[in-house]
Design a protein around this motif. Structure first.
Motif, mmCIF file in Angstrom:
data_model
loop_
_atom_site.group_PDB
_atom_site.id
_atom_site.type_symbol
_atom_site.label_atom_id
_atom_site.label_comp_id
_atom_site.label_asym_id
_atom_site.label_seq_id
_atom_site.Cartn_x
_atom_site.Cartn_y
_atom_site.Cartn_z
ATOM 1 N N TYR A 40 0.854 -1.187 0.000
ATOM 2 C CA TYR A 40 0.000 0.000 0.000
ATOM 3 C C TYR A 40 0.890 1.237 0.000
ATOM 4 N N TYR A 41 0.525 2.234 -0.784
ATOM 5 C CA TYR A 41 1.273 3.488 -0.894
ATOM 6 C C TYR A 41 0.459 4.607 -0.255
ATOM 7 N N VAL A 42 1.115 5.383 0.603
ATOM 8 C CA VAL A 42 0.467 6.524 1.252
ATOM 9 C C VAL A 42 1.324 7.756 0.984
ATOM 10 N N GLY A 43 0.710 8.799 0.472
ATOM 11 C CA GLY A 43 1.426 10.039 0.205
ATOM 12 C C GLY A 43 0.929 11.169 1.076
ATOM 13 N N GLY A 44 1.742 12.191 1.235
ATOM 14 C CA GLY A 44 1.326 13.402 1.932
ATOM 15 C C GLY A 44 1.328 13.324 3.443
ATOM 16 N N LEU A 45 2.067 12.392 4.034
ATOM 17 C CA LEU A 45 2.133 12.314 5.494
ATOM 18 C C LEU A 45 3.132 13.337 6.023
ATOM 19 N N SER A 46 2.903 13.782 7.220
ATOM 20 C CA SER A 46 3.853 14.687 7.871
ATOM 21 C C SER A 46 3.842 14.398 9.366
ATOM 22 N N ALA A 47 4.877 14.837 10.029
ATOM 23 C CA ALA A 47 5.003 14.601 11.471
ATOM 24 C C ALA A 47 3.978 15.432 12.239
ATOM 25 N N GLU A 48 3.425 14.841 13.270
ATOM 26 C CA GLU A 48 2.554 15.564 14.197
ATOM 27 C C GLU A 48 3.442 16.411 15.106
ATOM 28 N N PRO A 49 2.900 17.428 15.768
ATOM 29 C CA PRO A 49 3.720 18.224 16.693
ATOM 30 C C PRO A 49 4.399 17.341 17.748
ATOM 31 N N ASP A 50 5.664 17.569 17.980
ATOM 32 C CA ASP A 50 6.477 16.836 18.962
ATOM 33 C C ASP A 50 6.556 15.334 18.670
ATOM 34 N N GLU A 51 6.509 14.946 17.394
ATOM 35 C CA GLU A 51 6.594 13.536 17.029
ATOM 36 C C GLU A 51 7.893 13.301 16.266
ATOM 37 N N SER A 52 8.761 12.432 16.795
ATOM 38 C CA SER A 52 10.021 12.136 16.117
ATOM 39 C C SER A 52 9.904 10.923 15.195
ATOM 40 N N SER A 53 8.963 10.037 15.480
ATOM 41 C CA SER A 53 8.718 8.900 14.586
ATOM 42 C C SER A 53 7.225 8.570 14.582
ATOM 43 N N ALA A 54 6.755 8.132 13.435
ATOM 44 C CA ALA A 54 5.342 7.780 13.274
ATOM 45 C C ALA A 54 5.188 6.271 13.408
ATOM 46 N N ARG A 55 4.101 5.839 14.030
ATOM 47 C CA ARG A 55 3.805 4.410 14.170
ATOM 48 C C ARG A 55 2.626 4.054 13.267
ATOM 49 N N PHE A 56 2.718 2.871 12.673
ATOM 50 C CA PHE A 56 1.685 2.397 11.764
ATOM 51 C C PHE A 56 1.265 0.989 12.171
ATOM 52 N N GLU A 57 0.022 0.654 11.841
ATOM 53 C CA GLU A 57 -0.555 -0.626 12.250
ATOM 54 C C GLU A 57 -1.335 -1.217 11.071
#
Length: 106
Positions: A69-86
């Motif tokens: 699956y391809y996801v575009g246009g993601l960005s970090a949330e405030p004070d987030e150094s890494s994003a978690r996915f499930e």
């Protein structure tokens, strides 16, 4: 006059798909990520991909019947150094498997 009800499924028990453990990011370009995994054994209706936000809520990113699956246009949330996915497999009767998780550092 004839009527057709369509396919009727009769099951002795509802089976839950096996939980995926191999979710990975195969390509990353800024906020565009490509996810991949091995298909779950047995009957699977589709897979659902969510982002776990810093406050613990989930944001639905999409669903697919494929194993990528391809996801575009993601960005970090405030004070987030890494994003978690499930990722979760959804069975024929809409029962959901346990999650497979991965993370991406910004």
């Amino acid at each position: 006059m004839r009527r057709r009800l369509g396919g009727l499924a009769v099951r002795d028990a509802a089976t839950t798909p096996a939980a995926r453990t191999d979710l990975r990011i195969t390509d990353a370009d800024g906020g565009s990520l490509r996810f991949a995994w091995q298909a779950a054994p047995g009957p699977v209706r589709h897979y659902e991909l969510h982002r776990i936000l810093p406050d613990g809520t989930r944001r639905f990113l999409g669903g697919t019947c494929q194993s990528a699956y391809y996801v575009g246009g993601l960005s970090a949330e405030p004070d987030e150094s890494s994003a978690r996915f499930e990722l979760r497999a959804v069975g024929e009767l809409y029962n959901v498997a346990g999650p497979a998780t991965t993370s991406h550092s910004w």
